[in-house]
Scaffold this active site. Structure first.
Site, PDB file in Angstrom:
ATOM      1  N   ASN A  35      60.333 -49.588 -15.015  1.00 52.36           N
ATOM      2  CA  ASN A  35      60.942 -48.832 -13.917  1.00 52.36           C
ATOM      3  C   ASN A  35      61.692 -47.627 -14.476  1.00 52.36           C
ATOM      4  O   ASN A  35      62.278 -47.680 -15.568  1.00 52.36           O
ATOM      5  CB  ASN A  35      61.819 -49.699 -13.021  1.00 52.36           C
ATOM      6  CG  ASN A  35      62.780 -50.631 -13.728  1.00 52.36           C
ATOM      7  OD1 ASN A  35      62.616 -50.914 -14.909  1.00 52.36           O
ATOM      8  ND2 ASN A  35      63.758 -51.116 -13.004  1.00 52.36           N
ATOM      9  N   GLU A  76      64.417 -44.914 -13.134  1.00 51.10           N
ATOM     10  CA  GLU A  76      65.339 -44.589 -12.033  1.00 51.10           C
ATOM     11  C   GLU A  76      65.745 -43.126 -12.059  1.00 51.10           C
ATOM     12  O   GLU A  76      65.407 -42.366 -12.983  1.00 51.10           O
ATOM     13  CB  GLU A  76      66.558 -45.516 -12.116  1.00 51.10           C
ATOM     14  CG  GLU A  76      66.133 -46.979 -11.964  1.00 51.10           C
ATOM     15  CD  GLU A  76      67.285 -47.957 -11.877  1.00 51.10           C
ATOM     16  OE1 GLU A  76      68.430 -47.592 -12.234  1.00 51.10           O
ATOM     17  OE2 GLU A  76      67.017 -49.109 -11.442  1.00 51.10           O
ATOM     18  N   CYS A 118      58.925 -47.842  -9.662  1.00 51.68           N
ATOM     19  CA  CYS A 118      58.916 -49.230 -10.146  1.00 51.68           C
ATOM     20  C   CYS A 118      57.969 -49.388 -11.338  1.00 51.68           C
ATOM     21  O   CYS A 118      57.039 -48.595 -11.531  1.00 51.68           O
ATOM     22  CB  CYS A 118      58.462 -50.167  -9.047  1.00 51.68           C
ATOM     23  SG  CYS A 118      59.618 -50.351  -7.689  1.00 51.68           S
ATOM     24  N   GLU A 131      55.605 -51.550 -11.841  1.00 54.35           N
ATOM     25  CA  GLU A 131      54.197 -51.775 -11.486  1.00 54.35           C
ATOM     26  C   GLU A 131      53.496 -50.440 -11.235  1.00 54.35           C
ATOM     27  O   GLU A 131      52.378 -50.208 -11.696  1.00 54.35           O
ATOM     28  CB  GLU A 131      54.082 -52.633 -10.213  1.00 54.35           C
ATOM     29  CG  GLU A 131      54.694 -54.009 -10.326  1.00 54.35           C
ATOM     30  CD  GLU A 131      56.150 -54.052  -9.909  1.00 54.35           C
ATOM     31  OE1 GLU A 131      56.925 -53.147 -10.286  1.00 54.35           O
ATOM     32  OE2 GLU A 131      56.517 -54.991  -9.209  1.00 54.35           O
ATOM     33  N   CYS A 149      57.847 -54.968  -4.970  1.00 56.42           N
ATOM     34  CA  CYS A 149      58.369 -54.436  -3.702  1.00 56.42           C
ATOM     35  C   CYS A 149      57.197 -54.070  -2.781  1.00 56.42           C
ATOM     36  O   CYS A 149      56.023 -54.065  -3.188  1.00 56.42           O
ATOM     37  CB  CYS A 149      59.255 -53.219  -3.968  1.00 56.42           C
ATOM     38  SG  CYS A 149      58.337 -51.710  -4.307  1.00 56.42           S
ATOM     39  N   CYS A 179      54.942 -51.187  -4.022  1.00 55.62           N
ATOM     40  CA  CYS A 179      54.055 -51.582  -5.120  1.00 55.62           C
ATOM     41  C   CYS A 179      52.916 -52.460  -4.619  1.00 55.62           C
ATOM     42  O   CYS A 179      51.780 -52.369  -5.105  1.00 55.62           O
ATOM     43  CB  CYS A 179      54.845 -52.301  -6.205  1.00 55.62           C
ATOM     44  SG  CYS A 179      55.892 -51.186  -7.157  1.00 55.62           S
TER      45      CYS A 179
HETATM   46  N1  THU Z   1      61.853 -52.674  -9.306  1.00 53.53           N
HETATM   47  C1  THU Z   1      60.666 -52.653  -9.964  1.00 53.53           C
HETATM   48  O1  THU Z   1      60.511 -51.965 -10.992  1.00 53.53           O
HETATM   49  N2  THU Z   1      59.638 -53.375  -9.463  1.00 53.53           N
HETATM   50  C2  THU Z   1      59.704 -54.089  -8.302  1.00 53.53           C
HETATM   51  O2  THU Z   1      58.692 -54.520  -7.794  1.00 53.53           O
HETATM   52  C3  THU Z   1      61.020 -54.365  -7.693  1.00 53.53           C
HETATM   53  C4  THU Z   1      62.080 -53.397  -8.064  1.00 53.53           C
HETATM   54  C5  THU Z   1      62.966 -51.905  -9.854  1.00 53.53           C
HETATM   55  C6  THU Z   1      63.342 -50.701  -9.026  1.00 53.53           C
HETATM   56  C7  THU Z   1      64.773 -50.481  -9.474  1.00 53.53           C
HETATM   57  O3  THU Z   1      64.754 -49.696 -10.663  1.00 53.53           O
HETATM   58  C8  THU Z   1      65.266 -51.865  -9.829  1.00 53.53           C
HETATM   59  O4  THU Z   1      64.118 -52.693  -9.945  1.00 53.53           O
HETATM   60  C9  THU Z   1      66.209 -52.459  -8.790  1.00 53.53           C
HETATM   61  O5  THU Z   1      65.677 -52.372  -7.515  1.00 53.53           O
END
Ligand code: THU
Length: 140
Positions: free
Chosen positions: A51, A53, A62, A64, A96, A99
């Site tokens: 991920n 940010e 994310c 994925e 999420c 994704c």
């Molecule tokens: N996140 C992911 O990388 N993958 C997911 O499927 C769920 C959420 C990350 C996004 C963010 O950087 C952190 O988790 C908290 O939401």
């Protein structure tokens, strides 16, 4: 009914380890919640991602989608067969909604390995993650 091909223990371990290596690169100054993902394409190529940010939180990508976009940008026939995702949580990682839609775009018959921080896992299908998804099939 979902028909799933058996995956060997070695393959599962490889996918989870590759996802964990992706997690090491997570850029998570805001959530402090690193996530890693790995995929195997239909051609047997492997990609991983983390991920990423942003101070403008909604721009976060994310793990994925990072892994998938890396694959798509380097390969025309992505056709994801396996995808693993891992986070530092006792719960199994759970993709999420965004994704899930992207996984469905590039891996309609993928098997998804959802791992926790102890590398325990459960395996689901793309269809399990997003039943009744709107896909490219609807646009044909
Ligand atoms: N996140 C992911 O990388 N993958 C997911 O499927 C769920 C959420 C990350 C996004 C963010 O950087 C952190 O988790 C908290 O939401």
């Amino acid at each position: 009914m979902t028909v799933t091909k058996a995956i060997s223990d070695e393959q599962i371990k490889y996918m989870i380890d590759l996802a964990e290596q992706g997690k090491d690169n997570a850029y998570v100054p805001y959530s402090k919640y690193p996530v890693g993902a790995s995929i195997m394409t239909g051609d047997g190529e492997y990609f991983n991602g983390c991920n990423v940010e942003n101070a403008s939180f909604g721009l976060t990508n994310c793990a994925e989608r990072t892994a998938i976009f890396k694959a798509v940008s380097e390969s025309k026939k992505t056709n994801i067969k396996l995808l693993a995702v891992i986070a530092d949580s006792e719960n199994f990682a759970s993709p999420c909604g965004a994704c899930r839609q992207v996984i469905m775009e590039f891996g309609q018959d993928a098997q998804i390995i959802l791992a926790n921080k102890s590398k325990e896992y459960r395996i689901v299908s793309s269809e399990d993650l997003l039943p009744g998804a709107f896909t490219k099939n609807e646009l044909e």
